[in-house]
Design a protein around this motif. Structure first.
Motif, mmCIF file in Angstrom:
data_model
loop_
_atom_site.group_PDB
_atom_site.id
_atom_site.type_symbol
_atom_site.label_atom_id
_atom_site.label_comp_id
_atom_site.label_asym_id
_atom_site.label_seq_id
_atom_site.Cartn_x
_atom_site.Cartn_y
_atom_site.Cartn_z
ATOM 1 N N LEU A 119 1.726 0.951 5.466
ATOM 2 C CA LEU A 119 2.450 1.449 4.290
ATOM 3 C C LEU A 119 3.522 0.494 3.791
ATOM 4 C CD1 LEU A 119 2.977 5.151 5.288
ATOM 5 C CD2 LEU A 119 1.334 4.253 3.710
ATOM 6 N N GLN A 120 3.877 -0.475 4.634
ATOM 7 C CA GLN A 120 5.020 -1.334 4.327
ATOM 8 C C GLN A 120 4.910 -2.019 2.971
ATOM 9 O OE1 GLN A 120 7.452 -1.406 6.358
ATOM 10 N NE2 GLN A 120 8.623 -3.266 6.073
ATOM 11 N N ARG A 121 3.700 -2.512 2.675
ATOM 12 C CA ARG A 121 3.566 -3.357 1.498
ATOM 13 C C ARG A 121 3.860 -2.614 0.203
ATOM 14 N NH1 ARG A 121 -0.801 -5.864 -0.812
ATOM 15 N NH2 ARG A 121 -2.130 -4.373 0.283
ATOM 16 N N LEU A 122 3.180 -1.470 0.001
ATOM 17 C CA LEU A 122 3.292 -0.798 -1.290
ATOM 18 C C LEU A 122 4.346 0.293 -1.314
ATOM 19 C CD1 LEU A 122 -0.472 -0.414 -2.175
ATOM 20 C CD2 LEU A 122 1.170 -1.924 -3.255
ATOM 21 N N TYR A 123 4.577 0.987 -0.188
ATOM 22 C CA TYR A 123 5.404 2.178 -0.236
ATOM 23 C C TYR A 123 6.621 2.085 0.654
ATOM 24 C CZ TYR A 123 1.272 4.033 -2.506
ATOM 25 O OH TYR A 123 0.222 4.232 -3.356
ATOM 26 N N ALA A 124 7.190 0.878 0.769
ATOM 27 C CA ALA A 124 8.336 0.711 1.661
ATOM 28 C C ALA A 124 9.481 1.632 1.256
ATOM 29 C CB ALA A 124 8.794 -0.746 1.640
ATOM 30 N N LYS A 125 9.600 1.947 -0.043
ATOM 31 C CA LYS A 125 10.740 2.774 -0.494
ATOM 32 C C LYS A 125 10.612 4.203 -0.005
ATOM 33 C CE LYS A 125 11.337 0.913 -5.034
ATOM 34 N NZ LYS A 125 10.077 0.460 -5.242
ATOM 35 N N ASN A 126 9.352 4.658 0.245
ATOM 36 C CA ASN A 126 9.190 6.056 0.645
ATOM 37 C C ASN A 126 9.382 6.272 2.130
ATOM 38 O OD1 ASN A 126 7.405 5.481 -1.813
ATOM 39 N ND2 ASN A 126 7.641 7.689 -1.854
ATOM 40 N N ILE A 127 9.500 5.179 2.882
ATOM 41 C CA ILE A 127 9.603 5.338 4.328
ATOM 42 C C ILE A 127 11.031 5.732 4.678
ATOM 43 C CG2 ILE A 127 9.380 4.215 6.561
ATOM 44 C CD1 ILE A 127 7.367 2.366 5.364
ATOM 45 N N ALA A 128 11.200 6.924 5.264
ATOM 46 C CA ALA A 128 12.546 7.388 5.600
ATOM 47 C C ALA A 128 12.953 6.944 6.989
ATOM 48 C CB ALA A 128 12.603 8.908 5.493
ATOM 49 N N MET A 129 12.013 6.979 7.920
ATOM 50 C CA MET A 129 12.357 6.674 9.312
ATOM 51 C C MET A 129 11.108 6.196 10.038
ATOM 52 S SD MET A 129 14.067 9.343 11.962
ATOM 53 C CE MET A 129 14.580 10.406 10.682
ATOM 54 N N VAL A 130 11.278 5.277 10.973
ATOM 55 C CA VAL A 130 10.134 4.833 11.765
ATOM 56 C C VAL A 130 10.471 5.008 13.249
ATOM 57 C CG1 VAL A 130 8.617 2.921 12.317
ATOM 58 C CG2 VAL A 130 9.517 3.142 10.019
ATOM 59 N N VAL A 131 9.557 5.588 13.996
ATOM 60 C CA VAL A 131 9.755 5.759 15.439
ATOM 61 C C VAL A 131 8.829 4.777 16.143
ATOM 62 C CG1 VAL A 131 9.623 7.400 17.338
ATOM 63 C CG2 VAL A 131 10.194 8.200 15.054
ATOM 64 N N THR A 132 9.372 3.929 17.019
ATOM 65 C CA THR A 132 8.520 2.965 17.717
ATOM 66 C C THR A 132 8.491 3.265 19.219
ATOM 67 O OG1 THR A 132 10.405 1.498 17.820
ATOM 68 C CG2 THR A 132 8.818 1.104 16.079
ATOM 69 N N GLU A 133 7.857 2.395 19.969
ATOM 70 C CA GLU A 133 7.645 2.585 21.409
ATOM 71 C C GLU A 133 6.891 3.889 21.660
ATOM 72 O OE1 GLU A 133 8.493 0.423 23.973
ATOM 73 O OE2 GLU A 133 8.761 -0.868 22.240
ATOM 74 N N VAL A 134 5.839 4.078 20.845
ATOM 75 C CA VAL A 134 5.016 5.284 20.961
ATOM 76 C C VAL A 134 3.665 4.878 21.501
ATOM 77 C CG1 VAL A 134 3.921 7.124 19.675
ATOM 78 C CG2 VAL A 134 6.160 6.336 18.999
ATOM 79 N N GLY A 135 3.146 5.597 22.453
ATOM 80 C CA GLY A 135 1.771 5.369 22.871
ATOM 81 C C GLY A 135 1.627 4.656 24.189
#
Lengths: 279, 160
Positions: A119-135
Protein backbone atom coordinates in the motif's frame (compact mmCIF):
# COMPACT_ATOMS: atom_id res chain seq x y z
CA UNK A 1 36.52 -22.88 -30.84
CA UNK A 2 33.55 -25.25 -30.85
CA UNK A 3 35.39 -27.43 -28.38
CA UNK A 4 35.98 -24.48 -26.04
CA UNK A 5 32.32 -23.52 -26.30
CA UNK A 6 31.28 -27.07 -25.45
CA UNK A 7 33.41 -27.12 -22.28
CA UNK A 8 32.22 -23.67 -21.17
CA UNK A 9 28.58 -24.63 -21.67
CA UNK A 10 29.19 -27.81 -19.68
CA UNK A 11 30.61 -25.83 -16.77
CA UNK A 12 27.77 -23.32 -16.92
CA UNK A 13 25.20 -26.12 -16.89
CA UNK A 14 26.83 -27.83 -13.93
CA UNK A 15 26.92 -24.55 -11.96
CA UNK A 16 23.25 -23.99 -12.71
CA UNK A 17 22.45 -27.57 -11.74
CA UNK A 18 24.20 -27.19 -8.38
CA UNK A 19 22.38 -23.95 -7.58
CA UNK A 20 18.96 -25.35 -8.46
CA UNK A 21 19.67 -28.42 -6.31
CA UNK A 22 20.51 -26.13 -3.39
CA UNK A 23 17.32 -24.17 -3.93
CA UNK A 24 15.34 -27.38 -3.89
CA UNK A 25 16.91 -28.33 -0.56
CA UNK A 26 15.98 -24.93 0.88
CA UNK A 27 12.38 -25.04 -0.32
CA UNK A 28 11.97 -28.57 0.98
CA UNK A 29 13.22 -27.60 4.42
CA UNK A 30 10.99 -24.50 4.42
CA UNK A 31 8.08 -26.77 3.63
CA UNK A 32 8.93 -29.02 6.60
CA UNK A 33 9.21 -26.02 8.94
CA UNK A 34 5.89 -24.58 7.73
CA UNK A 35 4.22 -27.97 8.13
CA UNK A 36 5.31 -28.09 11.77
CA UNK A 37 4.23 -24.49 12.40
CA UNK A 38 0.94 -25.13 10.63
CA UNK A 39 0.10 -28.09 12.87
CA UNK A 40 0.69 -25.97 15.95
CA UNK A 41 -1.22 -23.00 14.54
CA UNK A 42 -4.19 -25.15 13.60
CA UNK A 43 -4.33 -26.68 17.07
CA UNK A 44 -4.33 -23.23 18.69
CA UNK A 45 -6.94 -21.98 16.21
CA UNK A 46 -9.30 -24.81 17.10
CA UNK A 47 -9.10 -23.72 20.75
CA UNK A 48 -9.51 -20.06 19.86
CA UNK A 49 -12.49 -20.49 17.52
CA UNK A 50 -15.29 -20.63 20.14
CA UNK A 51 -13.73 -17.53 21.72
CA UNK A 52 -13.63 -15.64 18.44
CA UNK A 53 -17.10 -16.69 17.36
CA UNK A 54 -18.47 -15.84 20.80
CA UNK A 55 -16.94 -12.37 20.57
CA UNK A 56 -18.86 -11.70 17.35
CA UNK A 57 -22.16 -13.12 18.64
CA UNK A 58 -23.10 -10.24 20.89
CA UNK A 59 -22.89 -7.70 18.08
CA UNK A 60 -25.01 -9.93 15.87
CA UNK A 61 -27.64 -10.60 18.52
CA UNK A 62 -27.90 -6.96 19.55
CA UNK A 63 -28.29 -6.06 15.86
CA UNK A 64 -25.64 -3.37 15.99
CA UNK A 65 -25.38 -1.41 12.76
CA UNK A 66 -22.74 0.97 11.45
CA UNK A 67 -22.97 4.47 12.81
CA UNK A 68 -24.63 7.05 10.58
CA UNK A 69 -22.05 9.71 9.96
CA UNK A 70 -19.14 10.91 7.98
CA UNK A 71 -16.27 10.01 10.27
CA UNK A 72 -14.92 7.65 7.67
CA UNK A 73 -14.03 4.01 7.58
CA UNK A 74 -11.42 2.11 9.57
CA UNK A 75 -9.85 -1.02 8.08
CA UNK A 76 -7.56 -3.20 10.16
CA UNK A 77 -5.61 -5.33 7.67
CA UNK A 78 -4.18 -8.37 9.42
CA UNK A 79 -1.26 -10.08 7.75
CA UNK A 80 2.39 -10.68 8.62
CA UNK A 81 6.02 -9.73 7.96
CA UNK A 82 7.15 -12.78 6.04
CA UNK A 83 6.72 -13.66 2.40
CA UNK A 84 6.94 -16.75 0.24
CA UNK A 85 3.46 -17.71 1.30
CA UNK A 86 1.41 -17.54 -1.87
CA UNK A 87 -1.48 -15.11 -2.23
CA UNK A 88 -1.94 -14.38 1.48
CA UNK A 89 -0.68 -10.79 1.53
CA UNK A 90 -1.67 -9.76 -1.97
CA UNK A 91 -5.31 -10.77 -1.52
CA UNK A 92 -5.58 -8.49 1.52
CA UNK A 93 -3.75 -5.68 -0.27
CA UNK A 94 -6.06 -5.94 -3.26
CA UNK A 95 -9.22 -5.60 -1.18
CA UNK A 96 -7.83 -2.67 0.82
CA UNK A 97 -6.98 -0.90 -2.45
CA UNK A 98 -10.50 -1.32 -3.86
CA UNK A 99 -11.99 -0.17 -0.56
CA UNK A 100 -9.87 2.97 -0.41
CA UNK A 101 -10.64 3.72 -4.04
CA UNK A 102 -14.36 3.43 -3.26
CA UNK A 103 -14.21 5.57 -0.11
CA UNK A 104 -11.29 7.98 0.12
CA UNK A 105 -12.03 8.81 3.77
CA UNK A 106 -10.55 5.50 4.91
CA UNK A 107 -7.89 4.93 7.52
CA UNK A 108 -5.93 1.70 7.52
CA UNK A 109 -4.18 0.06 10.46
CA UNK A 110 -1.73 -2.44 9.02
CA UNK A 111 -0.56 -5.46 10.97
CA UNK A 112 2.49 -6.84 9.21
CA UNK A 113 5.10 -5.35 6.88
CA UNK A 114 4.08 -7.08 3.67
CA UNK A 115 0.76 -5.26 3.26
CA UNK A 116 2.51 -2.00 4.09
CA UNK A 117 4.83 -2.56 1.15
CA UNK A 118 1.84 -3.14 -1.12
CA UNK A 119 0.00 0.00 0.00
CA UNK A 120 2.97 2.30 0.52
CA UNK A 121 3.25 3.52 -3.03
CA UNK A 122 -0.26 4.76 -3.76
CA UNK A 123 -2.02 5.05 -0.41
CA UNK A 124 0.65 6.12 2.05
CA UNK A 125 -1.63 8.94 3.28
CA UNK A 126 -4.33 6.49 4.36
CA UNK A 127 -2.03 4.43 6.52
CA UNK A 128 -2.72 5.32 10.16
CA UNK A 129 -0.53 2.80 11.94
CA UNK A 130 1.72 -0.13 11.11
CA UNK A 131 2.42 -3.04 13.46
CA UNK A 132 5.62 -4.98 12.77
CA UNK A 133 7.38 -8.04 14.22
CA UNK A 134 4.30 -10.09 13.38
CA UNK A 135 4.42 -13.72 12.38
CA UNK A 136 7.68 -14.87 13.88
CA UNK A 137 6.08 -16.34 16.97
CA UNK A 138 2.48 -17.51 17.43
CA UNK A 139 0.19 -14.69 18.52
CA UNK A 140 -0.96 -14.49 22.13
CA UNK A 141 -3.80 -12.44 23.57
CA UNK A 142 -1.31 -9.93 24.96
CA UNK A 143 -0.19 -9.01 21.43
CA UNK A 144 -3.75 -8.34 20.31
CA UNK A 145 -4.36 -6.34 23.48
CA UNK A 146 -1.30 -4.22 22.71
CA UNK A 147 -2.52 -3.45 19.19
CA UNK A 148 -6.04 -2.72 20.44
CA UNK A 149 -4.65 -0.38 23.09
CA UNK A 150 -2.61 1.53 20.50
CA UNK A 151 -5.64 1.91 18.25
CA UNK A 152 -7.72 3.18 21.16
CA UNK A 153 -4.95 5.52 22.35
CA UNK A 154 -4.51 6.99 18.89
CA UNK A 155 -8.08 8.24 19.08
CA UNK A 156 -9.05 7.17 15.57
CA UNK A 157 -12.73 7.89 14.98
CA UNK A 158 -14.81 5.97 12.52
CA UNK A 159 -18.42 5.37 11.56
CA UNK A 160 -17.84 2.07 9.78
CA UNK A 161 -15.09 -0.42 10.48
CA UNK A 162 -13.84 -3.85 9.61
CA UNK A 163 -11.05 -6.31 10.27
CA UNK A 164 -9.70 -7.89 7.09
CA UNK A 165 -7.92 -11.21 7.42
CA UNK A 166 -7.55 -14.63 5.82
CA UNK A 167 -9.89 -17.16 7.37
CA UNK A 168 -8.56 -20.68 7.35
CA UNK A 169 -10.70 -23.23 5.51
CA UNK A 170 -8.55 -26.25 4.66
CA UNK A 171 -4.87 -27.03 4.21
CA UNK A 172 -5.07 -26.01 0.58
CA UNK A 173 -7.53 -23.12 0.77
CA UNK A 174 -8.22 -19.97 2.72
CA UNK A 175 -10.76 -17.23 2.24
CA UNK A 176 -10.15 -13.50 2.69
CA UNK A 177 -12.90 -12.47 5.09
CA UNK A 178 -13.97 -9.37 6.93
CA UNK A 179 -15.38 -9.00 10.43
CA UNK A 180 -17.38 -5.87 11.18
CA UNK A 181 -16.11 -3.43 13.80
CA UNK A 182 -18.45 -1.07 15.55
CA UNK A 183 -17.65 2.20 17.24
CA UNK A 184 -18.92 2.90 20.76
CA UNK A 185 -21.63 5.18 19.38
CA UNK A 186 -22.84 2.47 17.04
CA UNK A 187 -23.18 0.06 19.97
CA UNK A 188 -24.93 2.64 22.12
CA UNK A 189 -27.45 3.26 19.33
CA UNK A 190 -28.07 -0.39 18.49
CA UNK A 191 -31.70 -1.16 17.82
CA UNK A 192 -31.93 -3.92 20.41
CA UNK A 193 -29.86 -2.21 23.06
CA UNK A 194 -32.77 -0.88 25.18
CA UNK A 195 -33.63 -4.53 25.81
CA UNK A 196 -30.30 -4.91 27.58
CA UNK A 197 -30.34 -4.18 31.26
CA UNK A 198 -28.12 -1.96 33.41
CA UNK A 199 -25.80 -0.52 30.76
CA UNK A 200 -23.92 2.70 31.07
CA UNK A 201 -21.28 4.27 28.89
CA UNK A 202 -18.47 2.90 31.10
CA UNK A 203 -19.63 -0.65 30.56
CA UNK A 204 -20.07 -0.11 26.83
CA UNK A 205 -16.60 1.41 26.57
CA UNK A 206 -14.87 -1.42 28.44
CA UNK A 207 -16.93 -3.94 26.52
CA UNK A 208 -16.05 -2.55 23.07
CA UNK A 209 -12.37 -2.23 23.99
CA UNK A 210 -12.17 -5.83 25.16
CA UNK A 211 -14.10 -6.99 22.09
CA UNK A 212 -11.65 -5.20 19.83
CA UNK A 213 -8.75 -7.09 21.41
CA UNK A 214 -10.64 -10.39 21.23
CA UNK A 215 -11.60 -9.97 17.57
CA UNK A 216 -8.05 -8.95 16.69
CA UNK A 217 -6.66 -11.97 18.49
CA UNK A 218 -9.03 -14.28 16.65
CA UNK A 219 -8.19 -12.76 13.25
CA UNK A 220 -4.45 -13.10 13.99
CA UNK A 221 -4.89 -16.77 14.80
CA UNK A 222 -6.90 -17.47 11.65
CA UNK A 223 -4.43 -15.53 9.53
CA UNK A 224 -1.42 -17.34 11.00
CA UNK A 225 -2.90 -20.73 10.16
CA UNK A 226 -3.80 -19.65 6.61
CA UNK A 227 -0.30 -18.23 6.13
CA UNK A 228 1.50 -21.38 7.26
CA UNK A 229 -0.65 -23.68 5.16
CA UNK A 230 -0.24 -21.39 2.13
CA UNK A 231 3.53 -21.33 2.61
CA UNK A 232 3.57 -25.11 2.85
CA UNK A 233 1.76 -25.38 -0.49
CA UNK A 234 3.92 -22.71 -2.12
CA UNK A 235 7.17 -24.34 -1.01
CA UNK A 236 5.92 -27.74 -2.09
CA UNK A 237 5.18 -26.39 -5.58
CA UNK A 238 8.57 -24.67 -5.65
CA UNK A 239 10.33 -27.94 -4.77
CA UNK A 240 8.42 -29.76 -7.50
CA UNK A 241 9.30 -27.09 -10.05
CA UNK A 242 12.94 -27.19 -8.96
CA UNK A 243 12.85 -30.97 -9.37
CA UNK A 244 11.57 -30.58 -12.94
CA UNK A 245 14.29 -28.06 -13.71
CA UNK A 246 16.91 -30.42 -12.30
CA UNK A 247 15.66 -33.24 -14.52
CA UNK A 248 15.75 -31.04 -17.62
CA UNK A 249 19.18 -29.65 -16.77
CA UNK A 250 20.58 -33.11 -16.09
CA UNK A 251 19.34 -34.24 -19.49
CA UNK A 252 20.94 -31.22 -21.15
CA UNK A 253 24.14 -31.80 -19.17
CA UNK A 254 24.43 -35.42 -20.26
CA UNK A 255 23.64 -34.60 -23.86
CA UNK A 256 26.21 -31.81 -23.92
CA UNK A 257 28.80 -34.07 -22.28
CA UNK A 258 28.23 -36.76 -24.90
CA UNK A 259 28.39 -34.17 -27.70
CA UNK A 260 31.72 -32.90 -26.38
CA UNK A 261 33.13 -36.44 -26.28
CA UNK A 262 31.83 -37.17 -29.78
CA UNK A 263 33.38 -33.97 -31.09
CA UNK A 264 36.74 -34.82 -29.53
CA UNK A 265 36.63 -38.32 -31.04
CA UNK A 266 35.75 -36.93 -34.48
CA UNK A 267 38.66 -34.51 -34.33
CA UNK A 268 41.08 -37.20 -33.23
CA UNK A 269 39.86 -39.62 -35.88
CA UNK A 270 39.82 -37.05 -38.68
CA UNK A 271 43.26 -35.89 -37.59
CA UNK A 272 44.54 -39.49 -37.67
CA UNK A 273 42.85 -40.11 -41.04
CA UNK A 274 44.43 -36.92 -42.43
CA UNK A 275 47.90 -38.17 -41.30
CA UNK A 276 47.29 -41.60 -42.88
CA UNK A 277 46.22 -40.20 -46.25
CA UNK A 278 49.26 -37.90 -46.18
CA UNK A 279 51.39 -40.95 -45.77
CA UNK B 1 -53.85 -20.73 68.37
CA UNK B 2 -51.69 -17.73 67.41
CA UNK B 3 -48.71 -20.03 67.11
CA UNK B 4 -50.43 -22.30 64.58
CA UNK B 5 -51.69 -19.29 62.58
CA UNK B 6 -48.20 -17.80 62.32
CA UNK B 7 -46.83 -21.28 61.54
CA UNK B 8 -49.38 -21.58 58.70
CA UNK B 9 -48.38 -18.14 57.37
CA UNK B 10 -44.71 -19.19 57.45
CA UNK B 11 -45.53 -22.41 55.67
CA UNK B 12 -47.59 -20.68 52.94
CA UNK B 13 -44.74 -18.18 52.40
CA UNK B 14 -42.30 -20.97 51.75
CA UNK B 15 -44.84 -22.72 49.54
CA UNK B 16 -45.11 -19.74 47.18
CA UNK B 17 -41.35 -19.47 47.10
CA UNK B 18 -41.16 -23.12 46.07
CA UNK B 19 -43.66 -22.38 43.28
CA UNK B 20 -41.42 -19.59 41.99
CA UNK B 21 -38.38 -21.87 41.87
CA UNK B 22 -40.31 -24.48 39.91
CA UNK B 23 -41.36 -21.70 37.50
CA UNK B 24 -37.74 -20.94 36.60
CA UNK B 25 -36.88 -24.59 36.13
CA UNK B 26 -39.62 -24.90 33.49
CA UNK B 27 -38.15 -21.98 31.51
CA UNK B 28 -36.18 -22.72 28.32
CA UNK B 29 -32.64 -23.81 29.04
CA UNK B 30 -29.65 -21.57 28.64
CA UNK B 31 -26.77 -22.28 26.30
CA UNK B 32 -23.35 -21.25 27.62
CA UNK B 33 -20.20 -20.58 25.65
CA UNK B 34 -17.37 -20.04 28.14
CA UNK B 35 -14.02 -19.59 26.43
CA UNK B 36 -10.58 -18.07 26.88
CA UNK B 37 -8.21 -17.20 24.03
CA UNK B 38 -6.36 -20.48 24.38
CA UNK B 39 -8.98 -22.87 25.71
CA UNK B 40 -12.63 -23.76 25.47
CA UNK B 41 -14.42 -24.59 28.69
CA UNK B 42 -18.02 -24.76 27.50
CA UNK B 43 -19.12 -24.51 23.87
CA UNK B 44 -22.89 -24.05 23.54
CA UNK B 45 -23.56 -26.35 26.47
CA UNK B 46 -26.90 -26.18 28.25
CA UNK B 47 -26.47 -25.27 31.93
CA UNK B 48 -28.74 -24.41 34.84
CA UNK B 49 -27.10 -21.36 36.37
CA UNK B 50 -23.94 -19.28 36.18
CA UNK B 51 -22.63 -16.95 38.88
CA UNK B 52 -20.33 -14.22 37.56
CA UNK B 53 -18.28 -11.50 39.29
CA UNK B 54 -18.68 -8.23 37.41
CA UNK B 55 -17.84 -4.60 37.91
CA UNK B 56 -21.54 -3.81 38.21
CA UNK B 57 -21.85 -6.42 40.98
CA UNK B 58 -21.78 -10.21 41.20
CA UNK B 59 -24.91 -11.79 39.84
CA UNK B 60 -26.33 -15.16 38.98
CA UNK B 61 -27.64 -15.93 35.52
CA UNK B 62 -30.64 -18.23 35.15
CA UNK B 63 -32.49 -19.10 31.94
CA UNK B 64 -34.64 -16.18 30.69
CA UNK B 65 -32.41 -13.66 32.42
CA UNK B 66 -32.85 -10.14 31.07
CA UNK B 67 -30.33 -9.45 28.27
CA UNK B 68 -27.29 -7.55 29.45
CA UNK B 69 -23.63 -6.87 28.81
CA UNK B 70 -21.16 -6.77 31.66
CA UNK B 71 -17.44 -6.57 32.21
CA UNK B 72 -15.87 -9.23 34.45
CA UNK B 73 -13.95 -8.47 37.64
CA UNK B 74 -11.19 -10.83 38.86
CA UNK B 75 -13.05 -13.52 40.75
CA UNK B 76 -14.72 -16.89 40.67
CA UNK B 77 -17.25 -18.00 38.07
CA UNK B 78 -19.48 -20.85 39.26
CA UNK B 79 -21.25 -22.97 36.67
CA UNK B 80 -24.16 -25.13 37.82
CA UNK B 81 -24.51 -27.87 35.27
CA UNK B 82 -27.70 -29.69 34.30
CA UNK B 83 -26.69 -32.87 36.10
CA UNK B 84 -26.37 -30.98 39.39
CA UNK B 85 -22.58 -30.69 39.57
CA UNK B 86 -20.89 -27.33 40.11
CA UNK B 87 -17.63 -26.23 38.62
CA UNK B 88 -15.67 -23.18 39.75
CA UNK B 89 -13.24 -21.23 37.62
CA UNK B 90 -11.10 -18.24 38.46
CA UNK B 91 -11.24 -15.53 35.78
CA UNK B 92 -8.90 -12.57 35.49
CA UNK B 93 -11.04 -10.29 33.33
CA UNK B 94 -13.33 -10.39 30.34
CA UNK B 95 -16.90 -9.82 29.26
CA UNK B 96 -20.22 -11.58 29.66
CA UNK B 97 -23.10 -11.20 27.22
CA UNK B 98 -26.60 -12.46 27.86
CA UNK B 99 -28.72 -12.37 24.74
CA UNK B 100 -32.48 -12.31 24.24
CA UNK B 101 -32.57 -15.95 23.21
CA UNK B 102 -30.97 -17.05 26.49
CA UNK B 103 -27.53 -17.72 25.01
CA UNK B 104 -24.66 -16.59 27.20
CA UNK B 105 -21.16 -15.80 25.97
CA UNK B 106 -18.61 -15.64 28.76
CA UNK B 107 -15.30 -14.54 27.30
CA UNK B 108 -12.50 -14.49 29.84
CA UNK B 109 -8.97 -13.35 29.26
CA UNK B 110 -7.72 -16.18 31.45
CA UNK B 111 -9.77 -18.87 33.15
CA UNK B 112 -8.44 -21.64 35.38
CA UNK B 113 -10.24 -24.24 37.51
CA UNK B 114 -10.12 -23.11 41.12
CA UNK B 115 -8.64 -26.38 42.38
CA UNK B 116 -5.49 -25.79 40.33
CA UNK B 117 -4.72 -22.59 42.27
CA UNK B 118 -1.88 -22.57 44.79
CA UNK B 119 -2.73 -20.40 47.81
CA UNK B 120 0.90 -19.79 48.83
CA UNK B 121 1.76 -18.57 45.35
CA UNK B 122 -1.32 -16.32 45.41
CA UNK B 123 -0.30 -14.81 48.77
CA UNK B 124 3.21 -14.25 47.45
CA UNK B 125 1.78 -12.46 44.42
CA UNK B 126 -0.32 -10.26 46.71
CA UNK B 127 2.75 -9.30 48.77
CA UNK B 128 4.66 -8.56 45.57
CA UNK B 129 1.94 -6.33 44.15
CA UNK B 130 1.59 -4.44 47.42
CA UNK B 131 5.30 -3.64 47.42
CA UNK B 132 4.95 -2.67 43.76
CA UNK B 133 2.26 -0.15 44.69
CA UNK B 134 4.46 1.27 47.43
CA UNK B 135 7.34 1.79 45.02
CA UNK B 136 5.21 2.95 42.08
CA UNK B 137 6.17 6.37 40.74
CA UNK B 138 3.95 7.21 37.75
CA UNK B 139 0.16 7.10 37.50
CA UNK B 140 0.33 4.26 35.03
CA UNK B 141 2.61 2.18 37.28
CA UNK B 142 0.30 2.87 40.23
CA UNK B 143 -2.76 1.78 38.24
CA UNK B 144 -0.97 -1.37 37.11
CA UNK B 145 0.04 -2.20 40.68
CA UNK B 146 -3.55 -1.64 41.86
CA UNK B 147 -4.85 -3.99 39.18
CA UNK B 148 -2.26 -6.54 40.29
CA UNK B 149 -3.41 -6.21 43.90
CA UNK B 150 -7.06 -6.64 42.91
CA UNK B 151 -6.32 -9.81 41.00
CA UNK B 152 -4.12 -11.32 43.71
CA UNK B 153 -6.67 -10.49 46.44
CA UNK B 154 -9.34 -12.24 44.40
CA UNK B 155 -6.98 -15.18 43.87
CA UNK B 156 -6.35 -15.54 47.60
CA UNK B 157 -10.07 -15.30 48.27
CA UNK B 158 -10.78 -17.96 45.66
CA UNK B 159 -8.31 -20.36 47.25
CA UNK B 160 -9.91 -20.10 50.66
Amino acid sequence: SQQVRGMATLKMISIRLKSVKNIQKITQSMKMVSAAKYTKAERELKLARPYGIGAQESYKKAEVKDEEGEKGQLIIAVSSDRGLCGAVHSSIGRIVKTDIAANLNTKVVIVGDKVRNILQRLYAKNIAMVVTEVGRKPAVFGDAALVAQSIINSGIEFSKGKILFNAFRTVVSFRTTEMPLYSQNAVANASKLPVYDSLDSDVIQSYTEFSLASLLFYSMKENATSEQSSRMTAMDNASKNAGEMIDKLTMTFNRTRQAVITRELIEIISGAAALETKN
Amino acid sequence: MALTRSALRLFSGRFTQACQVRGYADAPSMSLTFAAPSQVLYNNISVKQIDVPSFSGSFGILPAHVPTLAVLKPGVVTVFENDGSTKKFFVSSGTVTINEDSTVQLLAEEAVPVDTLDISAAKELLAQSQSQLASASSEVAKAEAEISIEVSEALVKACE
